[in-house]
Design a protein around this motif. Structure first.
Motif, PDB file in Angstrom:
ATOM      1  N   ALA A 115       0.868  -1.179   0.000  1.00 42.02           N
ATOM      2  CA  ALA A 115       0.000   0.000   0.000  1.00 42.02           C
ATOM      3  C   ALA A 115       0.906   1.230   0.000  1.00 42.02           C
TER       4      ALA A 115
ATOM      5  N   TYR B  21       2.078   5.161   0.139  1.00 40.62           N
ATOM      6  CA  TYR B  21       1.713   6.365   0.876  1.00 40.62           C
ATOM      7  C   TYR B  21       2.897   7.320   0.855  1.00 40.62           C
TER       8      TYR B  21
ATOM      9  N   ARG C 200       1.300   9.725   7.699  1.00 40.33           N
ATOM     10  CA  ARG C 200       1.215   8.989   6.437  1.00 40.33           C
ATOM     11  C   ARG C 200       0.030   9.554   5.672  1.00 40.33           C
TER      12      ARG C 200
ATOM     13  N   ASP D 205      -2.225   8.845   2.386  1.00 40.81           N
ATOM     14  CA  ASP D 205      -2.569   7.828   1.400  1.00 40.81           C
ATOM     15  C   ASP D 205      -2.333   8.364  -0.009  1.00 40.81           C
TER      16      ASP D 205
ATOM     17  N   THR E  29      -3.461   8.956   7.417  1.00 38.52           N
ATOM     18  CA  THR E  29      -3.879   7.701   8.041  1.00 38.52           C
ATOM     19  C   THR E  29      -3.296   7.461   9.426  1.00 38.52           C
TER      20      THR E  29
END
Length: 192
Positions: free
Chosen positions: A146, A148, A164, A166, A173
């Motif tokens: 994922a 970021y 972080r 996204d 996040t």
């Protein structure tokens, strides 16, 4: 002939009498220029301005940006993913190219290039979540692939806030407050 002699004599008097004054004036002007340039406040260039200056010098996508003293280190990937430049942006906005590579593996940068959220947008989202000055922004991913942006913001209280952002939604996040005012180099082991 007499006229030339009088003009030469008059010029000599002006130079003798005015010489020390001219030298003093020149010295004062040099001192004024030196004081003005030395009086520049370190870090006059914001993260956003450093990113813009770097992209003007080397068009592409910002991969990372980090403040080291008064100098911004900016890594930019070309839009085709094959080029990479390491740039430094000084406190006065001067951009110096430190290194350039033109044979990067484009596949390694495809997610960065395709990201919906740029480094600049990530910085805005981080500052909206925690007001202050961005000191670091880095493209990253966790073990689940994922992607970021890791962003550090130094608040008015000199505490460093880590967040972080996204890479798809620009949503912040995670965030933590830290009493540390160190740069991201001390945290590299925690983020990799």
């Amino acid at each position: 002939m007499k006229r030339t002699l009088y003009v030469s004599a008059a010029t000599a008097v002006v130079l003798v009498a005015g010489g020390p004054v001219a030298v003093a004036a020149a010295a004062t002007a040099d001192t004024a220029r030196t004081v003005t340039s030395a009086a520049a406040v370190p870090g006059d260039v914001t993260a956003e301005a450093a990113a813009a200056a770097a992209l003007k010098k080397y068009p592409g996508v910002v991969e990372s940006l980090d403040l080291d003293g008064t100098v911004w280190h900016v890594d930019v990937i070309s839009k085709d993913g094959k080029g990479h430049a390491e740039l430094e942006v000084a406190a006065d906005g001067t951009v110096t190219e430190e290194n350039r590579d033109t044979d990067e593996n484009a596949a390694e940068h495809k997610d960065l290039i395709a990201a919906k959220v740029t480094a600049e947008q990530a910085m805005k989202a981080a500052v909206a979540a925690h007001p202050g000055q961005v000191t670091t922004v880095e493209w990253d991913n966790d073990d689940n692939s994922a992607y970021y942006w890791h962003v550090e913001v130094k608040g008015a209280d000199n505490k460093t806030w880590d967040g972080r952002v996204d890479a798809t939604t620009a949503k912040v996040t995670t965030s933590t407050d830290s009493d540390s005012d160190s740069d991201s180099d001390s945290n590299d082991d925690d983020n990799n």
